[in-house]
Enzyme design. Structure first.
Site, short mmCIF file in Angstrom:
data_model
loop_
_atom_site.label_atom_id
_atom_site.label_comp_id
_atom_site.label_asym_id
_atom_site.label_seq_id
_atom_site.Cartn_x
_atom_site.Cartn_y
_atom_site.Cartn_z
CG ASP A 1 24.42 11.73 19.54
OD1 ASP A 1 25.47 12.81 19.35
OD2 ASP A 1 24.60 11.30 18.73
CB ILE A 2 19.90 9.63 18.67
CG1 ILE A 2 18.74 8.84 18.27
CG2 ILE A 2 20.51 9.58 17.41
CD1 ILE A 2 17.51 9.27 17.23
CG ASN B 1 32.14 17.74 14.95
OD1 ASN B 1 33.41 17.55 15.51
ND2 ASN B 1 31.43 17.36 15.53
N GLY C 1 32.57 18.04 10.02
CA GLY C 1 31.66 16.97 11.00
C GLY C 1 30.38 17.68 10.63
CD GLN C 2 28.20 23.06 13.34
OE1 GLN C 2 28.78 23.58 12.49
NE2 GLN C 2 27.46 23.32 13.74
CG HIS D 1 25.40 20.73 18.80
ND1 HIS D 1 25.41 20.69 17.34
CD2 HIS D 1 26.53 18.64 18.40
CE1 HIS D 1 26.06 19.81 16.74
NE2 HIS D 1 26.38 19.05 16.38
CG HIS E 1 30.01 15.99 19.62
ND1 HIS E 1 29.08 14.85 19.00
CD2 HIS E 1 29.62 17.16 18.82
CE1 HIS E 1 28.26 15.66 18.39
NE2 HIS E 1 29.25 16.31 17.74
P1 AMP Z 1 27.49 17.10 14.53
O1 AMP Z 1 27.66 16.15 13.55
O2 AMP Z 1 28.79 17.87 15.69
O3 AMP Z 1 26.63 18.28 14.02
O4 AMP Z 1 26.69 16.06 15.69
C1 AMP Z 1 25.25 15.92 15.34
C2 AMP Z 1 25.09 14.60 16.97
O5 AMP Z 1 23.28 15.32 16.87
C3 AMP Z 1 25.49 13.22 16.35
O6 AMP Z 1 26.57 12.59 16.76
C4 AMP Z 1 24.13 12.53 15.46
O7 AMP Z 1 24.17 11.26 16.61
C5 AMP Z 1 23.26 13.55 16.89
N1 AMP Z 1 21.85 13.47 16.78
C6 AMP Z 1 20.97 13.85 15.25
N2 AMP Z 1 19.44 13.72 16.34
C7 AMP Z 1 19.55 13.29 16.79
C8 AMP Z 1 18.68 13.52 17.55
N3 AMP Z 1 17.22 13.70 17.48
N4 AMP Z 1 18.11 13.34 19.24
C9 AMP Z 1 19.60 13.46 20.01
N5 AMP Z 1 21.22 12.95 18.68
C10 AMP Z 1 20.92 13.39 18.26
#
Ligand code: AMP
Ligand code: ZN
Length: 114
Positions: free
Chosen positions: A30-31, A87, A93-94, A100, A102
């Site tokens: 995760d970024i 999520n 919070g999605q 995906h 986590h």
């Molecule tokens: P969610 O809020 O459950 O939809 O999770 C989305 C996740 O994607 C968040 O934890 C972000 O930090 C992560 N995210 C967004 N853009 C990227 C990216 N380019 N590379 C890796 N993780 C990302």
């Protein structure tokens, strides 16, 4: 899907720190990590959320969970314990509508989550 961030990462059009890849799944860090281990596991095929993935009913949800466990093993957190979170929907919070998991570990997890 042409305009989906995680489809683009799965297609290697956008870089990510990939930790594991199988035929049908990809795992990358995760970024914006919320724990020492914070890895996202996606099916390469686009499904919007966990409900859509389950409805596909072709074993892909199993593959995502197996990859999540392999990631935890690879990061050395599987014995201590880790959390797998989907999520699902805006109220949860999605923010990225390509399903995906986590995978979170490496620190004490609070319950219930916020
Ligand atoms: P969610 O809020 O459950 O939809 O999770 C989305 C996740 O994607 C968040 O934890 C972000 O930090 C992560 N995210 C967004 N853009 C990227 C990216 N380019 N590379 C890796 N993780 C990302
Ligand atoms: Zn997608």
């Amino acid at each position: 899907m042409t305009d989906c961030l995680f489809c683009k990462i799965a297609a290697k059009e956008i870089p990510a720190e990939i930790v594991l890849e199988t035929d049908r799944t990809l795992a990358f860090r995760d970024i914006n990590p919320q724990a020492p281990t914070h890895v996202l596991v996606v099916p390469k095929e686009h499904h919007a959320d966990a409900a859509a993935l389950a409805a596909a009913d072709d074993g892909l949800a199993d593959d995502v969970l197996k990859t999540a466990h392999a990631v935890a093993q690879g990061d050395g957190v599987s014995e201590a314990g880790y959390r797998v979170v989907f999520n699902t929907g805006p109220a949860a919070g999605q923010t990225v509508f390509h399903v995906h998991a986590h995978v979170l570990g490496g620190r004490e997890m609070r319950w219930p989550p916020g």
